[in-house]
Design a protein around this motif. Structure first.
Motif, PDB file in Angstrom:
ATOM      1  N   PRO A 171     -17.502  -2.417  15.717  1.00 50.35           N
ATOM      2  CA  PRO A 171     -17.527  -3.039  14.889  1.00 50.35           C
ATOM      3  C   PRO A 171     -16.835  -4.446  15.193  1.00 50.35           C
ATOM      4  O   PRO A 171     -15.698  -4.419  16.373  1.00 50.35           O
ATOM      5  CB  PRO A 171     -17.176  -2.582  13.608  1.00 50.35           C
ATOM      6  N   ILE A 172     -17.755  -5.035  15.020  1.00 41.50           N
ATOM      7  CA  ILE A 172     -17.662  -6.727  14.905  1.00 41.50           C
ATOM      8  C   ILE A 172     -16.521  -7.694  13.677  1.00 41.50           C
ATOM      9  O   ILE A 172     -17.267  -7.731  13.018  1.00 41.50           O
ATOM     10  CB  ILE A 172     -18.563  -8.592  15.075  1.00 41.50           C
ATOM     11  N   GLY A 173     -15.748  -7.604  13.746  1.00 40.02           N
ATOM     12  CA  GLY A 173     -14.158  -7.850  12.695  1.00 40.02           C
ATOM     13  C   GLY A 173     -14.019  -7.064  11.500  1.00 40.02           C
ATOM     14  O   GLY A 173     -14.900  -5.051  12.325  1.00 40.02           O
ATOM     15  N   VAL A 174     -14.009  -6.789  10.850  1.00 34.80           N
ATOM     16  CA  VAL A 174     -13.916  -5.887   9.941  1.00 34.80           C
ATOM     17  C   VAL A 174     -15.450  -5.504   8.464  1.00 34.80           C
ATOM     18  O   VAL A 174     -15.284  -6.833   8.175  1.00 34.80           O
ATOM     19  CB  VAL A 174     -12.514  -6.204   8.693  1.00 34.80           C
ATOM     20  N   SER A 175     -15.186  -5.028   8.485  1.00 36.68           N
ATOM     21  CA  SER A 175     -16.383  -4.257   7.502  1.00 36.68           C
ATOM     22  C   SER A 175     -16.681  -4.824   6.349  1.00 36.68           C
ATOM     23  O   SER A 175     -15.379  -3.236   5.346  1.00 36.68           O
ATOM     24  CB  SER A 175     -17.667  -2.964   8.041  1.00 36.68           C
ATOM     25  N   GLU A 176     -16.649  -5.488   5.581  1.00 39.68           N
ATOM     26  CA  GLU A 176     -17.309  -5.393   4.203  1.00 39.68           C
ATOM     27  C   GLU A 176     -17.065  -4.343   2.814  1.00 39.68           C
ATOM     28  O   GLU A 176     -18.627  -4.058   3.881  1.00 39.68           O
ATOM     29  CB  GLU A 176     -16.774  -7.089   3.462  1.00 39.68           C
ATOM     30  N   PRO A 177     -15.669  -3.891   2.387  1.00 37.74           N
ATOM     31  CA  PRO A 177     -16.595  -2.870   1.233  1.00 37.74           C
ATOM     32  C   PRO A 177     -17.907  -2.971   0.803  1.00 37.74           C
ATOM     33  O   PRO A 177     -18.155  -4.608   0.248  1.00 37.74           O
ATOM     34  CB  PRO A 177     -15.257  -2.048   0.974  1.00 37.74           C
ATOM     35  N   PHE A 178     -18.853  -1.960   0.806  1.00 35.48           N
ATOM     36  CA  PHE A 178     -19.540  -2.859  -0.769  1.00 35.48           C
ATOM     37  C   PHE A 178     -19.377  -3.092  -1.892  1.00 35.48           C
ATOM     38  O   PHE A 178     -19.851  -3.976  -2.642  1.00 35.48           O
ATOM     39  CB  PHE A 178     -20.154  -0.863  -0.851  1.00 35.48           C
ATOM     40  N   ILE A 179     -18.240  -3.230  -2.587  1.00 32.75           N
ATOM     41  CA  ILE A 179     -17.899  -3.085  -3.764  1.00 32.75           C
ATOM     42  C   ILE A 179     -17.312  -4.411  -3.915  1.00 32.75           C
ATOM     43  O   ILE A 179     -17.740  -5.213  -4.627  1.00 32.75           O
ATOM     44  CB  ILE A 179     -16.618  -2.242  -4.685  1.00 32.75           C
ATOM     45  N   CYS A 226     -10.689   1.997  11.486  1.00 34.89           N
ATOM     46  CA  CYS A 226      -9.765   1.347  10.538  1.00 34.89           C
ATOM     47  C   CYS A 226     -11.340   0.153  10.390  1.00 34.89           C
ATOM     48  O   CYS A 226     -11.451  -0.182   9.239  1.00 34.89           O
ATOM     49  CB  CYS A 226      -8.575   0.865  10.527  1.00 34.89           C
ATOM     50  N   ARG A 227     -11.475  -0.764  11.397  1.00 34.34           N
ATOM     51  CA  ARG A 227     -12.200  -1.773  11.259  1.00 34.34           C
ATOM     52  C   ARG A 227     -14.167  -1.406  10.578  1.00 34.34           C
ATOM     53  O   ARG A 227     -14.799  -2.277   9.651  1.00 34.34           O
ATOM     54  CB  ARG A 227     -12.979  -2.538  11.809  1.00 34.34           C
ATOM     55  N   ARG A 228     -14.400  -0.502  10.656  1.00 31.75           N
ATOM     56  CA  ARG A 228     -15.652   0.022  10.644  1.00 31.75           C
ATOM     57  C   ARG A 228     -16.237   0.514   9.091  1.00 31.75           C
ATOM     58  O   ARG A 228     -16.776  -0.002   8.499  1.00 31.75           O
ATOM     59  CB  ARG A 228     -15.898   1.215  11.816  1.00 31.75           C
ATOM     60  N   TRP A 229     -14.586   1.533   9.388  1.00 30.58           N
ATOM     61  CA  TRP A 229     -14.726   1.836   7.381  1.00 30.58           C
ATOM     62  C   TRP A 229     -14.176   1.066   6.613  1.00 30.58           C
ATOM     63  O   TRP A 229     -14.600   1.431   4.989  1.00 30.58           O
ATOM     64  CB  TRP A 229     -14.907   3.179   7.908  1.00 30.58           C
ATOM     65  N   CYS A 230     -13.399  -0.014   7.201  1.00 32.49           N
ATOM     66  CA  CYS A 230     -12.317  -0.250   6.067  1.00 32.49           C
ATOM     67  C   CYS A 230     -11.628   0.136   5.135  1.00 32.49           C
ATOM     68  O   CYS A 230     -11.247  -0.138   3.793  1.00 32.49           O
ATOM     69  CB  CYS A 230     -13.207  -1.247   5.059  1.00 32.49           C
ATOM     70  N   ILE A 231     -10.533   0.584   6.538  1.00 32.65           N
ATOM     71  CA  ILE A 231      -9.433   1.988   5.885  1.00 32.65           C
ATOM     72  C   ILE A 231      -7.614   1.158   6.592  1.00 32.65           C
ATOM     73  O   ILE A 231      -8.601   1.151   6.977  1.00 32.65           O
ATOM     74  CB  ILE A 231     -10.062   3.489   5.714  1.00 32.65           C
ATOM     75  N   LEU A 232      -7.392   1.782   5.828  1.00 35.90           N
ATOM     76  CA  LEU A 232      -5.360   1.112   5.752  1.00 35.90           C
ATOM     77  C   LEU A 232      -4.917   2.709   5.907  1.00 35.90           C
ATOM     78  O   LEU A 232      -4.315   2.198   4.826  1.00 35.90           O
ATOM     79  CB  LEU A 232      -6.051  -0.225   5.231  1.00 35.90           C
ATOM     80  N   PRO A 233      -4.826   2.266   6.569  1.00 26.18           N
ATOM     81  CA  PRO A 233      -3.189   3.111   6.661  1.00 26.18           C
ATOM     82  C   PRO A 233      -1.683   2.813   6.380  1.00 26.18           C
ATOM     83  O   PRO A 233      -1.937   2.080   7.484  1.00 26.18           O
ATOM     84  CB  PRO A 233      -3.040   4.488   8.528  1.00 26.18           C
ATOM     85  N   PHE A 234      -1.357   2.954   5.662  1.00 27.93           N
ATOM     86  CA  PHE A 234      -0.697   2.109   4.567  1.00 27.93           C
ATOM     87  C   PHE A 234       1.524   2.506   4.930  1.00 27.93           C
ATOM     88  O   PHE A 234       2.495   1.862   4.589  1.00 27.93           O
ATOM     89  CB  PHE A 234      -0.834   1.654   3.491  1.00 27.93           C
ATOM     90  N   LYS A 277      -8.093  -7.636   3.803  1.00 30.49           N
ATOM     91  CA  LYS A 277      -7.164  -9.547   4.296  1.00 30.49           C
ATOM     92  C   LYS A 277      -5.701  -8.529   5.338  1.00 30.49           C
ATOM     93  O   LYS A 277      -5.118  -8.536   6.456  1.00 30.49           O
ATOM     94  CB  LYS A 277      -5.979  -9.565   3.191  1.00 30.49           C
ATOM     95  N   TYR A 278      -5.366  -7.172   4.763  1.00 33.40           N
ATOM     96  CA  TYR A 278      -4.917  -6.268   5.694  1.00 33.40           C
ATOM     97  C   TYR A 278      -5.363  -5.927   7.277  1.00 33.40           C
ATOM     98  O   TYR A 278      -3.826  -6.120   8.112  1.00 33.40           O
ATOM     99  CB  TYR A 278      -3.987  -5.415   5.274  1.00 33.40           C
ATOM    100  N   LEU A 279      -6.379  -5.463   6.567  1.00 36.07           N
ATOM    101  CA  LEU A 279      -6.598  -5.036   8.279  1.00 36.07           C
ATOM    102  C   LEU A 279      -7.218  -6.248   9.112  1.00 36.07           C
ATOM    103  O   LEU A 279      -6.424  -5.787  10.936  1.00 36.07           O
ATOM    104  CB  LEU A 279      -7.862  -4.048   8.084  1.00 36.07           C
ATOM    105  N   ARG A 280      -7.085  -7.353   8.789  1.00 41.93           N
ATOM    106  CA  ARG A 280      -7.076  -8.488   9.749  1.00 41.93           C
ATOM    107  C   ARG A 280      -5.830  -9.222   9.736  1.00 41.93           C
ATOM    108  O   ARG A 280      -5.488  -9.565  10.831  1.00 41.93           O
ATOM    109  CB  ARG A 280      -8.034  -9.455   8.843  1.00 41.93           C
ATOM    110  N   LYS A 281      -4.626  -8.831   9.663  1.00 35.20           N
ATOM    111  CA  LYS A 281      -3.957  -8.566   9.817  1.00 35.20           C
ATOM    112  C   LYS A 281      -2.853  -7.660  11.348  1.00 35.20           C
ATOM    113  O   LYS A 281      -2.211  -7.858  11.853  1.00 35.20           O
ATOM    114  CB  LYS A 281      -2.139  -8.723   9.090  1.00 35.20           C
ATOM    115  N   VAL A 282      -3.627  -6.668  10.991  1.00 33.59           N
ATOM    116  CA  VAL A 282      -2.594  -5.992  11.600  1.00 33.59           C
ATOM    117  C   VAL A 282      -3.930  -5.686  13.203  1.00 33.59           C
ATOM    118  O   VAL A 282      -2.679  -5.493  14.045  1.00 33.59           O
ATOM    119  CB  VAL A 282      -3.267  -4.263  11.137  1.00 33.59           C
ATOM    120  N   PHE A 283      -4.955  -5.823  12.949  1.00 33.35           N
ATOM    121  CA  PHE A 283      -6.157  -5.517  14.552  1.00 33.35           C
ATOM    122  C   PHE A 283      -6.256  -7.255  14.696  1.00 33.35           C
ATOM    123  O   PHE A 283      -7.501  -7.363  13.869  1.00 33.35           O
ATOM    124  CB  PHE A 283      -6.891  -4.682  13.900  1.00 33.35           C
ATOM    125  N   ARG A 284      -5.354  -8.516  15.221  1.00 32.60           N
ATOM    126  CA  ARG A 284      -6.022 -10.226  15.251  1.00 32.60           C
ATOM    127  C   ARG A 284      -5.976  -9.672  16.883  1.00 32.60           C
ATOM    128  O   ARG A 284      -5.935  -8.644  17.325  1.00 32.60           O
ATOM    129  CB  ARG A 284      -4.656 -10.293  15.293  1.00 32.60           C
TER     130      ARG A 284
END
Length: 284
Positions: A171-179, A226-234, A277-284
């Motif tokens: 994926p190129i960057g974080v995929s924004e979720p459907f909702i 994590c980027r492809r599916w926009c999921i975040l282990p937190f 937002k947090y995925l972009r911080k985690v995977f810069r």
């Protein structure tokens, strides 16, 4: 309080308790979150809270019709306090109900149900020769049933906002979720979509912007997944890892993440913009 805990660990447990008390107050049947809460109290040596939480877990099992699990949980309390009148009364009530009670479906702790490979599935080679599925369940059918068949949005609006990724390329960057896309295009506010998913999926909601996320934990998982599916282990509690998602029906995301860890995954719905937002911080 356990002498083995550091000040940092105690502070993290206190935050976990604060957050999961909020979650379980609004989701009284969410026994998985109650288990996390119970374990946090146990680590802090808060015996009274451990017992009270055990009772809440047992009550959740009763509400879900899982009477055997409720009995086992109550019995753990009796092992410490044999004469507990609340537990004795509850067990008598369960005995009465057990004769003619039909159990409803149990609350799932994960969107993943069956990770065994489908023998009829089609595959292709992706980047680096990695074999990836062509047909996979990313939750589209379930989401379409809720939003289109439920007459919340049109089929055209659904197709406009739904994106099916190509698993053969990163994926190129974080995929924004459907909702989130529904909200961005003015079709339906993401807050409303999130409330609907909480009700329909029975997954608990967690406001991750108020949580002290474990960034290093997230970085231990593949950025591509994590980027492809926009999921975040937190966060992590013992052998359970908490994961934030905006699509609780995405079986492929659950399968991919499960293959990256030996820990149990516990899924929570969270605001899509915050996950991004947090995925972009985690995977810069």
């Amino acid at each position: 309080m356990s002498a083995t805990l550091t000040t940092s660990e105690e502070a993290q447990l206190a935050q976990t308790i604060e957050m999961f008390e909020v979650i379980t107050q609004s989701q009284s049947q969410d026994y998985q979150s109650l288990e996390i809460l119970k374990e946090a109290y146990l680590k802090l040596g808060r015996e009274k809270d451990v017992i009270n939480t055990s009772k809440r877990i047992a009550q959740a099992y009763v509400q879900l019709g899982q009477l055997s699990s409720a009995i086992l949980e109550y019995e753990t309390v009796l092992q410490r306090y044999p004469g507990d009148p609340d537990v004795q009364a509850a067990l008598k009530e369960i005995e009465i109900k057990a004769n003619n009670f039909t159990a409803p479906p149990a609350l799932s702790d994960s969107v993943i149900i069956d990770t065994a490979p489908d023998p009829a599935a089609r595959f292709k080679k992706g980047v680096g020769g990695k074999v990836v599925p062509v047909d996979f369940d990313d939750g589209r059918q379930s989401m379409q049933k809720i939003f289109v068949e439920g007459r919340l949005i049109s089929a055209g609006d659904f197709d406009l906002c739904w994106s099916t990724p190509d698993l053969s390329v990163p994926p190129i960057g974080v995929s924004e979720p459907f909702i989130q896309l529904l909200g961005d295009k003015g079709i339906m506010p993401s807050e409303k979509s999130l409330r609907i998913l909480v009700e329909r999926s029975r997954h608990a909601y967690v406001p991750i912007e108020k949580y002290d996320l474990d960034m290093e934990l997230a970085r231990k998982f593949p950025a591509e997944i994590c980027r492809r599916w926009c999921i975040l282990p937190f966060d992590k509690m013992s052998k359970t890892i908490f994961v934030a998602t905006a699509n609780p029906f995405n079986r492929q995301a659950a399968k991919d993440l499960a293959e990256a860890t030996q820990n149990r995954l516990l899924w929570y719905l969270a605001p899509p913009a915050e996950i991004v937002k947090y995925l972009r911080k985690v995977f810069r």
